[in-house]
Scaffold this motif. Structure first.
Motif, PDB file in Angstrom:
ATOM      1  N   THR A  85      31.628  46.503  38.362  1.00  0.00           N
ATOM      2  CA  THR A  85      32.683  46.049  39.275  1.00  0.00           C
ATOM      3  C   THR A  85      32.957  44.568  39.023  1.00  0.00           C
ATOM      4  O   THR A  85      32.018  43.777  38.893  1.00  0.00           O
ATOM      5  N   PRO A  86      34.221  44.157  38.931  1.00  0.00           N
ATOM      6  CA  PRO A  86      34.538  42.758  38.643  1.00  0.00           C
ATOM      7  C   PRO A  86      34.023  41.786  39.696  1.00  0.00           C
ATOM      8  O   PRO A  86      33.881  42.137  40.873  1.00  0.00           O
ATOM      9  N   ASP A  87      33.745  40.561  39.264  1.00  0.00           N
ATOM     10  CA  ASP A  87      33.456  39.461  40.180  1.00  0.00           C
ATOM     11  C   ASP A  87      34.782  38.900  40.677  1.00  0.00           C
ATOM     12  O   ASP A  87      35.770  38.880  39.948  1.00  0.00           O
ATOM     13  N   HIS A  88      34.780  38.416  41.919  1.00  0.00           N
ATOM     14  CA  HIS A  88      36.008  37.973  42.572  1.00  0.00           C
ATOM     15  C   HIS A  88      36.012  36.471  42.826  1.00  0.00           C
ATOM     16  O   HIS A  88      35.000  35.904  43.208  1.00  0.00           O
ATOM     17  N   GLN A  89      37.165  35.869  42.646  1.00  0.00           N
ATOM     18  CA  GLN A  89      37.420  34.505  43.072  1.00  0.00           C
ATOM     19  C   GLN A  89      38.660  34.550  43.947  1.00  0.00           C
ATOM     20  O   GLN A  89      39.660  35.170  43.577  1.00  0.00           O
ATOM     21  N   THR A  90      38.589  33.910  45.093  1.00  0.00           N
ATOM     22  CA  THR A  90      39.714  33.889  46.022  1.00  0.00           C
ATOM     23  C   THR A  90      40.283  32.480  46.032  1.00  0.00           C
ATOM     24  O   THR A  90      39.560  31.517  46.256  1.00  0.00           O
ATOM     25  N   VAL A  91      41.587  32.369  45.793  1.00  0.00           N
ATOM     26  CA  VAL A  91      42.225  31.062  45.659  1.00  0.00           C
ATOM     27  C   VAL A  91      43.548  31.020  46.421  1.00  0.00           C
ATOM     28  O   VAL A  91      44.093  32.050  46.813  1.00  0.00           O
ATOM     29  N   ASN A  92      44.046  29.806  46.611  1.00  0.00           N
ATOM     30  CA  ASN A  92      45.378  29.570  47.166  1.00  0.00           C
ATOM     31  C   ASN A  92      45.612  30.287  48.496  1.00  0.00           C
ATOM     32  O   ASN A  92      46.658  30.896  48.715  1.00  0.00           O
ATOM     33  N   THR A  93      44.650  30.193  49.399  1.00  0.00           N
ATOM     34  CA  THR A  93      44.789  30.817  50.710  1.00  0.00           C
ATOM     35  C   THR A  93      45.725  29.989  51.584  1.00  0.00           C
ATOM     36  O   THR A  93      45.587  28.770  51.684  1.00  0.00           O
ATOM     37  N   ILE A  94      46.676  30.692  52.201  1.00  0.00           N
ATOM     38  CA  ILE A  94      47.531  30.051  53.195  1.00  0.00           C
ATOM     39  C   ILE A  94      47.336  30.789  54.516  1.00  0.00           C
ATOM     40  O   ILE A  94      47.124  31.995  54.544  1.00  0.00           O
ATOM     41  N   VAL A  95      47.358  30.047  55.609  1.00  0.00           N
ATOM     42  CA  VAL A  95      47.196  30.611  56.949  1.00  0.00           C
ATOM     43  C   VAL A  95      48.552  30.585  57.623  1.00  0.00           C
ATOM     44  O   VAL A  95      49.263  29.571  57.587  1.00  0.00           O
ATOM     45  N   ALA A 111      39.877  38.588  39.472  1.00  0.00           N
ATOM     46  CA  ALA A 111      38.693  39.415  39.295  1.00  0.00           C
ATOM     47  C   ALA A 111      38.396  39.506  37.809  1.00  0.00           C
ATOM     48  O   ALA A 111      39.242  39.956  37.028  1.00  0.00           O
ATOM     49  N   VAL A 112      37.210  39.049  37.426  1.00  0.00           N
ATOM     50  CA  VAL A 112      36.808  39.044  36.030  1.00  0.00           C
ATOM     51  C   VAL A 112      35.940  40.272  35.779  1.00  0.00           C
ATOM     52  O   VAL A 112      34.918  40.470  36.444  1.00  0.00           O
ATOM     53  N   THR A 113      36.365  41.107  34.812  1.00  0.00           N
ATOM     54  CA  THR A 113      35.641  42.338  34.519  1.00  0.00           C
ATOM     55  C   THR A 113      34.459  42.061  33.590  1.00  0.00           C
ATOM     56  O   THR A 113      34.341  40.960  33.019  1.00  0.00           O
ATOM     57  N   ASP A 114      33.632  43.064  33.400  1.00  0.00           N
ATOM     58  CA  ASP A 114      32.477  42.918  32.516  1.00  0.00           C
ATOM     59  C   ASP A 114      32.887  42.761  31.049  1.00  0.00           C
ATOM     60  O   ASP A 114      32.085  42.343  30.217  1.00  0.00           O
ATOM     61  N   THR A 115      34.140  43.056  30.710  1.00  0.00           N
ATOM     62  CA  THR A 115      34.633  42.870  29.341  1.00  0.00           C
ATOM     63  C   THR A 115      35.401  41.562  29.183  1.00  0.00           C
ATOM     64  O   THR A 115      35.928  41.285  28.108  1.00  0.00           O
ATOM     65  N   GLY A 116      35.485  40.774  30.260  1.00  0.00           N
ATOM     66  CA  GLY A 116      36.171  39.495  30.196  1.00  0.00           C
ATOM     67  C   GLY A 116      37.641  39.548  30.557  1.00  0.00           C
ATOM     68  O   GLY A 116      38.316  38.523  30.561  1.00  0.00           O
ATOM     69  N   GLU A 117      38.171  40.732  30.855  1.00  0.00           N
ATOM     70  CA  GLU A 117      39.563  40.816  31.305  1.00  0.00           C
ATOM     71  C   GLU A 117      39.675  40.207  32.691  1.00  0.00           C
ATOM     72  O   GLU A 117      38.719  40.220  33.472  1.00  0.00           O
ATOM     73  N   VAL A 118      40.851  39.702  32.989  1.00  0.00           N
ATOM     74  CA  VAL A 118      41.099  39.149  34.316  1.00  0.00           C
ATOM     75  C   VAL A 118      42.168  39.987  35.005  1.00  0.00           C
ATOM     76  O   VAL A 118      43.233  40.238  34.442  1.00  0.00           O
ATOM     77  N   HIS A 119      41.858  40.449  36.195  1.00  0.00           N
ATOM     78  CA  HIS A 119      42.814  41.151  37.042  1.00  0.00           C
ATOM     79  C   HIS A 119      43.149  40.194  38.183  1.00  0.00           C
ATOM     80  O   HIS A 119      42.354  39.332  38.529  1.00  0.00           O
ATOM     81  N   ASN A 120      44.331  40.346  38.748  1.00  0.00           N
ATOM     82  CA  ASN A 120      44.669  39.488  39.886  1.00  0.00           C
ATOM     83  C   ASN A 120      45.545  40.229  40.877  1.00  0.00           C
ATOM     84  O   ASN A 120      46.015  41.335  40.625  1.00  0.00           O
ATOM     85  N   GLY A 121      45.703  39.600  42.028  1.00  0.00           N
ATOM     86  CA  GLY A 121      46.517  40.191  43.071  1.00  0.00           C
ATOM     87  C   GLY A 121      46.481  39.352  44.330  1.00  0.00           C
ATOM     88  O   GLY A 121      46.113  38.177  44.303  1.00  0.00           O
ATOM     89  N   ASP A 122      46.878  39.974  45.428  1.00  0.00           N
ATOM     90  CA  ASP A 122      46.950  39.302  46.728  1.00  0.00           C
ATOM     91  C   ASP A 122      46.081  40.022  47.739  1.00  0.00           C
ATOM     92  O   ASP A 122      45.986  41.255  47.721  1.00  0.00           O
ATOM     93  N   TYR A 123      45.471  39.247  48.626  1.00  0.00           N
ATOM     94  CA  TYR A 123      44.855  39.769  49.840  1.00  0.00           C
ATOM     95  C   TYR A 123      45.789  39.398  50.984  1.00  0.00           C
ATOM     96  O   TYR A 123      46.150  38.224  51.134  1.00  0.00           O
ATOM     97  N   LEU A 124      46.183  40.364  51.784  1.00  0.00           N
ATOM     98  CA  LEU A 124      46.953  40.122  52.995  1.00  0.00           C
ATOM     99  C   LEU A 124      46.016  40.439  54.156  1.00  0.00           C
ATOM    100  O   LEU A 124      45.653  41.596  54.356  1.00  0.00           O
ATOM    101  N   ASP A 125      45.598  39.416  54.871  1.00  0.00           N
ATOM    102  CA  ASP A 125      44.569  39.574  55.900  1.00  0.00           C
ATOM    103  C   ASP A 125      45.097  39.308  57.298  1.00  0.00           C
ATOM    104  O   ASP A 125      45.971  38.456  57.493  1.00  0.00           O
ATOM    105  N   ILE A 126      44.538  40.040  58.254  1.00  0.00           N
ATOM    106  CA  ILE A 126      44.676  39.735  59.676  1.00  0.00           C
ATOM    107  C   ILE A 126      43.276  39.309  60.124  1.00  0.00           C
ATOM    108  O   ILE A 126      42.293  39.983  59.818  1.00  0.00           O
ATOM    109  N   LEU A 127      43.202  38.182  60.814  1.00  0.00           N
ATOM    110  CA  LEU A 127      41.909  37.631  61.204  1.00  0.00           C
ATOM    111  C   LEU A 127      41.776  37.521  62.707  1.00  0.00           C
ATOM    112  O   LEU A 127      42.777  37.359  63.420  1.00  0.00           O
ATOM    113  N   GLU A 128      40.538  37.590  63.165  1.00  0.00           N
ATOM    114  CA  GLU A 128      40.222  37.447  64.590  1.00  0.00           C
ATOM    115  C   GLU A 128      39.075  36.464  64.748  1.00  0.00           C
ATOM    116  O   GLU A 128      38.198  36.384  63.882  1.00  0.00           O
ATOM    117  N   ARG A 129      39.074  35.771  65.883  1.00  0.00           N
ATOM    118  CA  ARG A 129      37.913  34.945  66.212  1.00  0.00           C
ATOM    119  C   ARG A 129      36.717  35.869  66.403  1.00  0.00           C
ATOM    120  O   ARG A 129      36.837  36.952  66.958  1.00  0.00           O
TER     121      ARG A 129
END
Length: 176
Positions: A85-95, A111-129
């Motif tokens: 499973t790829p390792d993840h880096q989360t960047v450019n978060t806006i609130v 997301a960096v795969t075990d073969t060195g490929e990079v996948h990317n995308g967006d997380y759309l989150d709803i957050l609560e205290r």
């Protein structure tokens, strides 16, 4: 759960709730919860999931249709992931905070795969205290893959993209 929020994978609609004012500590707490995700997920830290997610969270992978709901299901999902499973880096978060009063964040992931490929995308989150102490938790996450592009992209439900589009009106009001 956040009042008035449809947490279903096909949903995203909201009902009116009281406006949210965020402090600088709130913004930092939101960023902390989102950053913690990659550390907890990539290190299979089952015990730390409650530091990232609410007890009844939903995570929906938009293009694959995979949906995980609740901490027990999250632990089970983590425990059966392959070692590749790829390792993840989360960047450019806006609130963002919309007229519905819901706290949202939009982040990019790499997301960096075990073969060195990079996948990317967006997380759309709803957050609560957090109910059980300081900080914030992710109550709902929609994962949108950008690359590699899905062969048959699945359109977002009407109105969802607009909820995460930064505008002058949805920038958080930060106090203290």
């Amino acid at each position: 759960m956040t009042a008035g929020v449809d947490h279903s994978p096909a949903g995203g609609g909201v009902a009116a709730v009281a406006p949210v004012t965020l402090t600088a500590a709130d913004i930092a707490g939101i960023h902390q919860a989102i950053a913690l995700f990659a550390h907890v997920f990539d290190n299979d830290d089952l015990d730390a999931l409650p530091l990232v997610f609410t007890p009844g969270f939903t995570s929906a992978h938009h293009s694959s249709g995979t949906v995980v709901t609740g901490l027990d299901a999250g632990r089970e999902y983590l425990s059966r992931r392959p070692s590749t499973t790829p390792d993840h880096q989360t960047v450019n978060t806006i609130v963002l905070v919309g007229p519905d009063g819901i706290g949202r964040a939009r982040s990019r992931f790499l997301a960096v795969t075990d073969t060195g490929e990079v996948h990317n995308g967006d997380y759309l989150d709803i957050l609560e205290r957090a109910d059980d102490g300081p900080g914030w938790r992710i109550a709902y996450r929609r994962i949108l893959v950008r690359f590699p592009r899905p062969e048959e992209p699945v359109p977002l439900p009407p109105g969802v993209a607009e909820l995460y589009q930064p505008t002058p009106a949805n920038q958080p009001r930060i106090v203290g």
